[in-house]
Design an enzyme around this catalytic site. Structure first.
Site, mmCIF file in Angstrom:
data_model
loop_
_atom_site.group_PDB
_atom_site.id
_atom_site.type_symbol
_atom_site.label_atom_id
_atom_site.label_comp_id
_atom_site.label_asym_id
_atom_site.label_seq_id
_atom_site.Cartn_x
_atom_site.Cartn_y
_atom_site.Cartn_z
ATOM 1 N N HIS A 173 37.120 41.140 40.999
ATOM 2 C CA HIS A 173 36.150 40.110 40.604
ATOM 3 C C HIS A 173 36.562 38.775 41.185
ATOM 4 O O HIS A 173 37.654 38.613 41.762
ATOM 5 C CB HIS A 173 35.988 40.027 39.083
ATOM 6 C CG HIS A 173 37.238 39.679 38.319
ATOM 7 N ND1 HIS A 173 37.874 38.481 38.432
ATOM 8 C CD2 HIS A 173 37.953 40.412 37.408
ATOM 9 C CE1 HIS A 173 38.924 38.445 37.627
ATOM 10 N NE2 HIS A 173 39.010 39.615 37.007
ATOM 11 N N CYS A 227 43.390 42.827 36.563
ATOM 12 C CA CYS A 227 42.319 42.897 37.550
ATOM 13 C C CYS A 227 42.766 42.284 38.867
ATOM 14 O O CYS A 227 43.857 41.718 38.979
ATOM 15 C CB CYS A 227 41.078 42.168 37.031
ATOM 16 S SG CYS A 227 40.235 43.058 35.705
#
Length: 915
Positions: A867, A891
């Site tokens: 992301h 992430c």
């Protein structure tokens, strides 16, 4: 000089050089440094430059500042409160800090990418410093391979370690070094070692930065006048003596190695400092050096500066440049930027011109112990030789002069105080050399040190004055010097700004008379053992002289020669000399191209070595000895029919068609480029002479299939003044190993090389400057046998914080994209494993504190995903730019354009490897 495995290190700090662009923002009460970039700064380059600037500024103790990149990415600005001192800071920030280590053939083995950390510590000798390099895994392997190859060479077993293209050390390698940490020593001071460590540890700039404007007129110059209005209106005090300093105490010079010289400089009115600081370790700028010398010599008159570079007009120091031109410290058409820091070689010339250390000798003997004078100009070498012979300067080390190194303010003022420790309107007899700024009538049996009569002087009378030292006329206008009585002097050096008339009584003599400078008139009546004319474009009357020898090295002079002289030599550098001989000389050598030699006298013997001369002077014997040059020389290059796999190339040059013996410059080339360490500036060329060298190759899969070896001879023909060059080369095919051989070797090496462990320094620049090579990435994923449900495969590499995207299929993956990212921080690492892309969300995720979008998930039934970096909730405005090091909760953070590429191109189901 030492290169050795390292066992301990400490951190350090730095200073540097170049010209600062300082703009004052009065309305914001701030000072801005603005830098233009050769590449856009709106992408990862901008983040990296910010990181490097921050590291450098923090190391210097700057805390209150802001960094801003222009919207179009063309500039970066550093803004400080108006009260912050930023002299020389822009110089420091623009340094590229590009590191390399290469062999004699120019092959680069190590770069910034191979440096994990750089620190400094004390050296093995008292007072010296040491740079400690901690290498990456790949860097250790490269060092091992480099030192093994260099140790096995037949000649030039040196590793050339460079910073921004300048060699800072060149240790001789006698055996393989297998260590992840090495010490570099080269008699650095501890400060210099700290400088290198700070710059290298902060990282190399990924772009070329230049200062976007000149210093604002309101900027306070270091050691400038402060009151200069560029018209010559200054607050120096009287022209005869430098102004008294307003303050003699500066905290930053207490305990400094040059404290006594700095205090002497303040006492003499040469140094003023800036904002309560003397900054002794800062590089001295050309403008500062010339201002200090102008003060020492009592300069007041200015010549035009119109022919200087446009950037030198309307500066705080422009008036000082006009004075320096009048004193012949610089040439009227000099193209340099004097706001830049001066190199040691430039400072040698400033000092030599200021105190007339001119001489006809080449200085080869004094400089023979130094190995790094090849880059110096003839004038720089002459100046350095004279200053070394006089004890004014020493080498940077026992064998290096470091001509391209920046000279500090402390070093510069120390050189001046070694020459003259006294400045006054009259000679006081104080110990040490003296600069005298008033008309003088002197009767002293033995002078102490050199005596320099400076610009304001018009009349010097010496009676019964004897000295083993130098008497100097420098920068005077229309000066007369008379000497009588029982007097003698070692050297009289005359470099008037306009004219000088020198008259000796019958019982006065000098061992050496030097006439220097450019333009104007000089006359001499008296006895001198040797007369040396290093001046150019002067009218010189020697009709009343009595000398053993006269040597002319300056060009364009008009010389009227009478009286008695034994040998006259017009050297090769003395082009276009106009000599009128009105007496008899024993021997005359004419080697200056285009000279005119006539008069009513004669030469017993005349040797003509230069072309283009007009000789009408009568002579008893004349010998023409015009140099034939090297135009008829043939270079025969001998090489084998091919270079076998793993082999080396021995190139041999032999020469024929040589007329006698000539001293040339010989330079070996490879593939059209000169080879470092294979230059001989004093090559003795003769028929049958042989020159050879061996080229060693690092064999790689896609290396060139041939190599061209060549040799160039360069010869400055003394008879014509022309530079002659001849070149010969041959191309040799290279037989490489088979593809199968490379594949077997590379797979094993790459599998051992690739790691999932992050060992960086938690800066974006580490990720930008460190990564596996593209072919290593392809070798690794193909050797591991990974497959994918699409023609895309993604590898998240935690060691170097990169996401690598491949296209193709099992066994034939090709690297398509590589992105700098931020994976999971310590404690929340992104898990190692093999998974797949599971979903895509264009809208991303939004919480009360951030928005990230788009989101591309991997690891089924988990929250792990690619992301964007963190944005203000419900916007695309990033507020946390962290990337390039482990930073997330697991992430993979990416720049917006990069994660959008993943979203648009990598299909769901594609394999994702985390390692």
């Amino acid at each position: 000089m030492l290169l050795s495995p390292a066992y301990a290190a400490e951190s350090g700090a730095s200073d540097s050089t170049a010209d600062a662009a300082v703009a004052t923002a009065a309305e914001a009460q701030s000072v801005k440094l603005v830098f233009a970039s050769d590449k856009t700064l709106t992408d990862a380059n901008g983040d990296t430059v910010k990181e490097i600037f921050k590291s450098r500024l923090d190391a210097l103790g700057y805390k209150d500042y802001t960094l801003t990149v222009a919207d179009d990415g063309s500039t970066i600005t550093v803004e400080f409160p108006a009260s912050v001192q930023v002299s020389h800071l822009a110089d420091y920030l623009v340094q590229p800090a590009a590191f390399s280590a290469s062999d004699a053939d120019g092959k680069v083995w190590l770069t910034n990418e191979d440096l994990k950390q750089v620190t400094s510590t004390k050296g093995s000798k008292d007072g010296t410093g040491c740079v400690v390099l901690t290498l990456t895994t790949r860097g250790r392997q490269s060092l091992k391979e480099a030192t093994a190859a260099i140790a096995d060479r037949d000649s030039d077993k040196k590793l050339y370690i460079k910073m921004d293209g300048q060699t800072i050390a060149s240790p001789t390698i006698s055996s393989k070094i297998d260590s992840s940490s090495v010490n570099i020593e080269n008699n650095f001071t501890e400060q210099v070692a700290e400088n290198y460590a700070l710059l290298l540890n902060a990282g190399a700039l990924p772009v070329t930065l230049t200062v976007s404007s000149a210093p604002a007129a309101s900027d306070t110059p270091l050691d400038g006048d402060g009151d200069t209005d560029n018209t010559g209106n200054t607050d120096h005090g009287s022209a005869e003596t430098p102004s008294a300093p307003s303050d003699t105490e500066f905290a930053d010079m207490k305990g400094h190695w040059a404290e006594s010289a700095l205090r002497k400089g303040i006492e003499l009115g040469l140094l003023k400092g800036s904002n309560g600081k003397m900054l002794p370790n800062d590089p001295v700028r050309g403008s500062e050096a010339l201002t200090i010398l102008n003060r020492a010599l009592g300069a007041s008159q200015q010549d035009s500066t119109a022919s200087l570079a446009a950037s030198q007009q309307d500066q705080w120091y422009t008036a000082e440049l006009g004075k320096a031109i009048h004193l012949n410290l610089i040439n009227a058409n000099d193209s340099r930027n004097f706001g830049n820091a001066a190199t040691r070689a430039e400072a040698f010339v400033y000092i030599a011109r200021a105190f007339v250390y001119d001489r006809a000798e080449s200085g080869a003997d004094e400089l023979s112990i130094f190995t790094d004078t090849g880059s110096m100009t003839d004038e720089q070498r002459q100046a350095a030789a004279a200053l070394v012979a006089s004890g004014i300067i020493k080498g940077d080390t026992a064998t290096t002069l470091a001509p391209n190194k920046k000279l500090t303010r402390a070093e510069f003022v120390t050189m001046i105080t070694r020459i003259a420790g006294n400045i006054s309107s009259e000679y006081t007899g104080a110990a040490g050399g003296s600069i005298v700024s008033g008309d003088t009538d002197l009767s002293v049996s033995n002078l102490t040190g050199d005596v320099i009569f400076s610009a304001p002087v018009h009349s010097v009378k010496l009676s019964d004055v004897s000295t083993p030292n130098r008497i100097v006329l420098k920068g005077c206008d229309n000066v007369t010097l008379t000497a009588d009585g029982q007097a003698g002097m070692s050297t009289l050096a005359a470099d008037p700004a306009d004219s000088a008339s020198i008259t000796f009584g019958d019982t006065v003599s000098t061992s050496n008379l030097v006439i220097a400078g450019d333009g104007g008139y000089v006359s001499f009546n008296g006895k001198a053992d040797n007369i040396e004319i290093t001046a150019s474009n002067r009218v010189i009357d020697l009709s009343g002289m009595d000398a053993t020898s006269l040597t002319v090295t300056g060009r364009g002079n008009t010389i009227n020669l009478g009286g008695s002289v034994g040998a006259v030599s017009i050297e090769g550098s003395a082009k276009n000399t106009r000599l009128s001989v009105n007496s008899t000389v024993d021997s005359l050598l004419a080697a200056g191209y285009g000279s005119t030699i006539g008069g009513t006298g004669k030469a017993n013997s005349l040797e003509l070595r230069a072309a283009g001369c007009d000789v009408t002077l009568a002579c008893d014997s004349k010998v023409d000895n015009i140099d034939a040059g090297i135009k008829n020389v043939t270079i025969n290059i001998g090489v084998p029919t091919k270079v076998t796999a793993g082999g080396s190339l021995v190139s041999q040059a032999t020469f024929s068609g040589v007329d006698g013996t000539k001293i040339c410059k010989a330079q070996w080339y490879q593939d059209g480029k000169p080879l470092s360490g294979l230059t001989n500036d004093k090559f003795e060329l003769s028929n049958g002479k042989v020159s050879k060298h061996t080229t060693y190759f690092t064999f790689t899969k896609n290396m060139k299939t041939s190599v061209t070896t060549g040799l160039k001879l360069t010869y400055v023909n003394p008879s014509t003044g022309e530079t002659e060059e001849i070149y010969a080369e041959k191309t040799v095919p290279i037989e490489n190993y088979s593809n199968e051989w490379y594949q077997q070797r590379d797979v094993k090496r790459v599998l051992n090389l690739v790691s999932s462990t992050y060992r960086g320094n938690y800066t974006t620049s580490y990720a930008v400057n460190n990564d596996y090579k593209a072919y290593e990435k392809e070798t690794w994923v193909n050797a591991k046998g990974y497959s994918s449900n699409s023609n895309y495969l993604v590898w998240i590499n935690r060691a170097y914080q990169h996401v690598n995207v491949f296209t193709g299929s099992k066994g034939s993956w090709k690297l398509t994209k590589s992105f700098v990212v931020g994976t999971g921080a310590p404690g929340t690492e992104t898990p190692v494993g093999v998974t797949r892309v599971t979903y895509k969300l264009k809208a991303g995720w939004t919480t009360s504190t951030y928005t990230v979008r788009p989101v591309v998930g991997f690891y089924p039934d988990t929250g792990y995903a690619f992301h964007s970096r963190l944005c203000t909730p419900n916007t695309d405005k990033e507020y946390d730019f962290s990337s390039g090091y482990p930073v997330s909760h697991g992430c993979v953070r990416m720049q917006k354009k990069d994660v959008n590429w993943i979203y648009d191109n990598v299909p769901i189901g594609s394999t994702v490897v985390i390692f």
